[in-house]
Design an enzyme around this catalytic site. Structure first.
Site, PDB file in Angstrom:
ATOM      1  N   HIS A   1       0.808  -1.224   0.000  1.00  0.00           N
ATOM      2  CA  HIS A   1       0.000   0.000   0.000  1.00  0.00           C
ATOM      3  C   HIS A   1       0.836   1.267   0.000  1.00  0.00           C
ATOM      4  O   HIS A   1       0.455   2.272  -0.582  1.00  0.00           O
ATOM      5  CB  HIS A   1      -1.012  -0.028   1.137  1.00  0.00           C
ATOM      6  CG  HIS A   1      -2.132  -0.949   0.811  1.00  0.00           C
ATOM      7  ND1 HIS A   1      -2.285  -2.173   1.396  1.00  0.00           N
ATOM      8  CD2 HIS A   1      -3.102  -0.870  -0.133  1.00  0.00           C
ATOM      9  CE1 HIS A   1      -3.323  -2.782   0.853  1.00  0.00           C
ATOM     10  NE2 HIS A   1      -3.831  -2.016  -0.073  1.00  0.00           N
TER      11      HIS A   1
ATOM     12  N   ARG B   1      -9.570   1.407  -4.680  1.00  0.00           N
ATOM     13  CA  ARG B   1      -9.331   0.389  -3.655  1.00  0.00           C
ATOM     14  C   ARG B   1      -9.841   0.902  -2.306  1.00  0.00           C
ATOM     15  O   ARG B   1      -9.109   1.572  -1.585  1.00  0.00           O
ATOM     16  CB  ARG B   1      -7.830   0.101  -3.544  1.00  0.00           C
ATOM     17  CG  ARG B   1      -7.222  -0.624  -4.717  1.00  0.00           C
ATOM     18  CD  ARG B   1      -5.748  -0.894  -4.421  1.00  0.00           C
ATOM     19  NE  ARG B   1      -5.172  -1.872  -5.298  1.00  0.00           N
ATOM     20  CZ  ARG B   1      -4.505  -1.575  -6.418  1.00  0.00           C
ATOM     21  NH1 ARG B   1      -4.350  -0.322  -6.789  1.00  0.00           N
ATOM     22  NH2 ARG B   1      -3.976  -2.533  -7.148  1.00  0.00           N
TER      23      ARG B   1
ATOM     24  N   ARG C   1       3.192 -12.704  -5.201  1.00  0.00           N
ATOM     25  CA  ARG C   1       3.421 -11.400  -5.827  1.00  0.00           C
ATOM     26  C   ARG C   1       4.287 -10.494  -4.964  1.00  0.00           C
ATOM     27  O   ARG C   1       4.840  -9.511  -5.450  1.00  0.00           O
ATOM     28  CB  ARG C   1       2.084 -10.714  -6.132  1.00  0.00           C
ATOM     29  CG  ARG C   1       1.308 -10.294  -4.894  1.00  0.00           C
ATOM     30  CD  ARG C   1      -0.128  -9.901  -5.210  1.00  0.00           C
ATOM     31  NE  ARG C   1      -0.369  -8.485  -5.074  1.00  0.00           N
ATOM     32  CZ  ARG C   1      -1.552  -7.913  -5.165  1.00  0.00           C
ATOM     33  NH1 ARG C   1      -2.635  -8.644  -5.384  1.00  0.00           N
ATOM     34  NH2 ARG C   1      -1.700  -6.625  -5.041  1.00  0.00           N
TER      35      ARG C   1
ATOM     36  N   CYS D   1      -7.078  -4.153 -14.639  1.00  0.00           N
ATOM     37  CA  CYS D   1      -6.658  -3.139 -13.665  1.00  0.00           C
ATOM     38  C   CYS D   1      -5.406  -3.540 -12.872  1.00  0.00           C
ATOM     39  O   CYS D   1      -5.024  -2.852 -11.941  1.00  0.00           O
ATOM     40  CB  CYS D   1      -7.798  -2.775 -12.724  1.00  0.00           C
ATOM     41  SG  CYS D   1      -8.349  -4.143 -11.702  1.00  0.00           S
TER      42      CYS D   1
HETATM   43  C1  PEP Z   1      -5.123  -7.153  -8.691  1.00  0.00           C
HETATM   44  O1  PEP Z   1      -5.057  -8.176  -8.011  1.00  0.00           O
HETATM   45  O2  PEP Z   1      -4.630  -7.060  -9.837  1.00  0.00           O
HETATM   46  C2  PEP Z   1      -5.787  -5.943  -8.180  1.00  0.00           C
HETATM   47  C3  PEP Z   1      -5.972  -4.890  -8.953  1.00  0.00           C
HETATM   48  O3  PEP Z   1      -6.138  -5.935  -6.876  1.00  0.00           O
HETATM   49  P1  PEP Z   1      -5.101  -5.692  -5.680  1.00  0.00           P
HETATM   50  O4  PEP Z   1      -3.788  -5.330  -6.276  1.00  0.00           O
HETATM   51  O5  PEP Z   1      -5.651  -4.615  -4.837  1.00  0.00           O
HETATM   52  O6  PEP Z   1      -5.074  -7.038  -5.008  1.00  0.00           O
HETATM   53 MG    MG Z   2      -6.273  -8.347  -6.252  1.00  0.00          MG
END
Ligand code: PEP
Ligand code: MG
Length: 763
Positions: free
Chosen positions: A376, A483, A652, A689
């Site tokens: 974040h 978000r 990730r 996104c």
């Molecule tokens: C994603 O997972 O690509 C997404 C946009 O949501 P977040 O990054 O908030 O998990």
């Molecule tokens: Mg996500």
């Protein structure tokens, strides 16, 4: 001497045991003896108190050599003879990693470096703790035992508290001679070029400021306790005034930062904290050392707690102690600090609220030790267009407050104290950046249509009200992903319905008629809120999160839906649900929305004039059946950050597997193409996104596999529009169809070459 297996090293009395040990250490330092004798006395005191077979102190010498300066338990002749390079052996590894290391079988550890002169043959257990002061490792404290045993968490905490005091003493010049201290200082002043990961692109130049600036050197003991108590009282009063002032008078603070500060205020006025500080002062410490000592005791106590809320509060207490230290020395804190005209902020880690506290005009870039691209703080930094590099822990170690620094968020490079030619070339690069920004601004109204006439919708990602002005600045056609969980994560408690509604209303007002797609709170996984019990999941990213939590515990999603319905009265409400795996979940979540719509009607409340419901496609299960899900909703958005992590089974957030998480892999792109094609037959719009679109090559590849709507970080809207206007979709798709079956792990180099040859503007 053998160790008693179950007896904690500080005598089993918790904070009390540590206090006794720290007091004995201070008595040792007060002795009028040579520096060497003082060190030997210290190792003796520590060894006897922690019941270790060996206690040794290694100190940092010029050229990053760690030299054995004192020992109890190893052979005397090893002192000043045994030297280890930075990163060599277990001791060198502790210094290099700046973090404690523990093993019950040291000789079997791959990094173990045997030194016969020490006579350490029979030793098995090893506990090494770095002596860190102002972010720099000054040496390593080592505890060793013959028996192969596990050190208990409280033992490690106790040794850490000892290391904190030892680092204090080392920094005060009481362990090394003046010449030795200066030699180490000189070593820390060469130009350095370090490699990390670029997280937010752009170039920033400025002077280094530490998130928690190092408190200036201070004496450990005071002659006059009454005088110290008075200084402490004044410092505490200053601290309280400043926290009050920040809460009430600083208009630039957002609601959430304000909440964080409210928690600080509670601690700042805490009676127990003050009493313990006073007791430490009356035991002979300076006010500053009292603060350090109580901080170390709190660490030892609170880090044992099983309660995640209490452990989280440790951070607040540490921060408050540092603020108090700066008040005692007359220095300033975060938001109220005088930054350099151009400042680069350095920190091991930081939260989004802390970042918001700093003066945005002067803050130019960020160097963080341990955060990932999708954390974040990274999302907020991207919103603020603050170039950011992470993953170069040495940068914190090698930088002094005030040093000139350059960061390159594209190359992931950090230059500390660069020479003038390096500085000049980066100034030129920065100027080029600013020129490009002006060009993007001038092109913001140009249509986003490809060379062969395909319309591409460009929206942007957001999460805070302060992102919204970028809508106008970039010319994005709306917010494709808002978000909402950021508000939940950066506050100290669950935001009320009124607070949620206020944020959504503000976002809609600022968007000025452009659509804002509110993604309901995706809490869980890596996004943990301190006030919620997330349980102990082994794989939280695949655990109880997103709609799973919403459906199982409607007590959180229903108030949020209430706030959204109310904020969008008489407008179109766009609401999107995260982390769907099965089409059936869409019905469950829609049922909850229906309940809230009924409730609003029963209470005679206004409602949106239209409601568009969407879900995120961010699990392979959802992507595989996307056409079924598409029939139940008004729109879909591919969350590529999560989708790629589950496709590749690669976390990730893990730097170690980052290269295995590559959206330019042909298999992943074909998988996406399959989803896009299936969904397009249903007529339901689909956007993308995931933050991978921050990379232009990936964004172009997504166009080539059929994506026609994008929501990307604001900073990339301008460059992406240029890319769109210069690409030929027909040609790019044909290239992709031909090459995506190639067995190479990544299509990046070949596709990049194709884009260059085709004259696509992307670099
Ligand atoms: C994603 O997972 O690509 C997404 C946009 O949501 P977040 O990054 O908030 O998990
Ligand atoms: Mg996500």
């Amino acid at each position: 001497m053998s160790i008693e297996k179950t007896r904690p090293p500080h005598g089993g009395h918790g904070g009390q045991g540590i206090t006794v040990l720290l007091k004995r250490m201070r008595d040792a330092v007060a002795q009028e003896v040579s520096a060497q004798d003082r060190l030997d006395l210290l190792t003796k005191v520590i060894a006897s108190h922690v019941v270790a077979d060996v206690c040794s102190i290694y100190l940092r010498r010029p050229d990053d050599v760690l030299e054995l300066y004192s020992t109890q338990g190893l052979k005397r002749e090893a002192v000043h003879n045994t030297q280890l390079q930075w990163g060599e052996g277990l001791v060198g590894l502790v210094a290099k990693r700046h973090s404690p290391m523990v093993t019950s079988e040291a000789p079997k550890h791959p990094a173990f470096a045997y030194r016969p002169e020490t006579g350490e043959d029979p030793l098995h257990s090893f506990l090494g703790v770095p002596l860190i002061r102002s972010g720099k490792t000054l040496g390593v404290l080592v505890i060793q035992n013959r028996a192969a045993r596990e050190y208990l968490p409280e033992e490690i905490e106790a040794v850490q508290a000892v290391a904190t005091l030892l680092a204090e003493i080392a920094a005060s010049g009481e362990l090394l001679s003046v010449e030795e201290t200066e030699a180490v200082g000189a070593m820390l002043h060469r130009p350095e070029k370090l490699k990390g990961f670029g997280i937010v692109s752009g170039v920033a130049l400025g002077r280094a400021v530490f998130l928690q600036p190092p408190a200036p050197k201070h004496k450990v003991f005071a002659k006059n306790p009454a005088e110290e108590a008075e200084r402490l009282e004044d410092g505490l009063n200053d601290l309280r005034r400043s926290v009050d002032h920040m809460i009430t008078n600083n208009a630039s603070l957002s609601g959430v930062s304000r909440e964080v500060l409210e928690t600080y205020r509670l601690f700042a006025y805490d009676r127990g904290w003050k009493d313990r500080l006073r007791a430490a002062v009356f035991s002979g410490l300076t006010a500053e050392s009292a603060v350090d000592q109580v901080k170390a005791e709190n660490r030892a106590r609170l880090s044992q707690s099983r309660d995640p809320y209490l452990r989280e509060r440790l951070h607040d207490l540490d921060d408050l102690s540092n603020r108090l230290l700066r008040h005692l020395s007359g220095e300033k804190n975060g938001g109220e600090r005088d930054l350099f005209e151009e400042t680069i902020l350095f920190a091991r880690t930081m939260g989004p609220a802390e970042l918001l506290e700093y003066d945005r005009k002067r803050l130019k870039g960020l160097v963080l030790g341990e955060v990932s691209a999708t954390s974040h703080v990274a999302i907020v930094a991207r919103a603020l267009k603050l170039p950011m590099v992470t993953g170069a822990l040495d940068a914190l170690e090698l930088t002094e407050e005030g040093d000139q620094a350059v960061i390159d968020g594209d190359a992931g490079e950090i230059h500390i104290r660069p020479q003038s030619d390096v500085l000049e070339s980066y100034r030129a690069k920065q100027t080029r950046y600013h020129e490009l920004e002006a060009i993007y601004a001038s092109e913001k109204t140009l249509p986003s249509v490809t060379k062969d006439g395909v319309n591409i919708t460009i929206q942007m990602n957001a999460g805070l009200a302060l992102d919204l002005p970028f809508l106008d600045g970039t010319g994005a056609s709306g917010v494709g992903l808002f978000r909402t969980e950021l508000q939940f994560l950066i506050g100290s408690q669950l935001p009320s319905v009124a607070m949620q509604e206020a944020l959504y209303r503000e976002a809609l007002d600022l968007a000025n008629g452009k659509p804002v797609i509110f993604r309901t709170a995706d809490i869980g996984g890596d996004k943990t809120a301190p006030y919620m019990d997330h349980g102990n999941e082994v794989n939280p990213a695949m655990g109880w999160r997103g709609v799973r939590m919403a459906v199982d515990r409607p007590g959180m999603i229903r108030p949020q839906l209430r706030a959204l319905l109310s904020a969008a009265t008489d407008q179109t409400l766009w609401v999107m649900f995260p982390f769907i795996t099965l089409a059936a979940e869409v019905d469950e979540i829609k049922a909850l929305l229906d309940l809230e719509i009924d409730r609003a009607r029963r209470h005679g409340k206004g409602l949106p004039k239209d409601i568009k419901i969407g879900v995120m496609i961010e699990t392979p299960a959802a992507a595989w059946r996307a056409e079924l899900i598409a029939q139940k909703v008004d729109f879909l958005s591919v969350g590529g950050n999560d989708l790629a992590q589950f496709y590749f089974a690669a976390d990730r957030d893990s730097e170690r597997v980052q290269r295995r998480y590559d959206p330019m892999n042909g298999g992943f792109l074909s998988f996406l193409k399959n989803t896009v094609e299936k969904v397009s037959q249903t007529g339901t719009p689909l956007s993308y996104c995931g933050e991978q679109t921050a990379d232009a090559v990936t964004a172009a590849a997504l166009i080539a596999v059929g994506v026609r709507q994008f929501s990307l970080p604001a900073a990339f809207v301008g460059p992406f529009r240029r890319l769109v206007r210069s690409i030929d979709v027909g040609e790019a798709s044909a290239w992709m169809a031909e090459h995506s079956i190639a067995p190479e792990a990544t299509l990046r180099p070949s596709f990049k070459q194709y884009l260059r040859d085709a004259g696509v503007v992307f670099e």
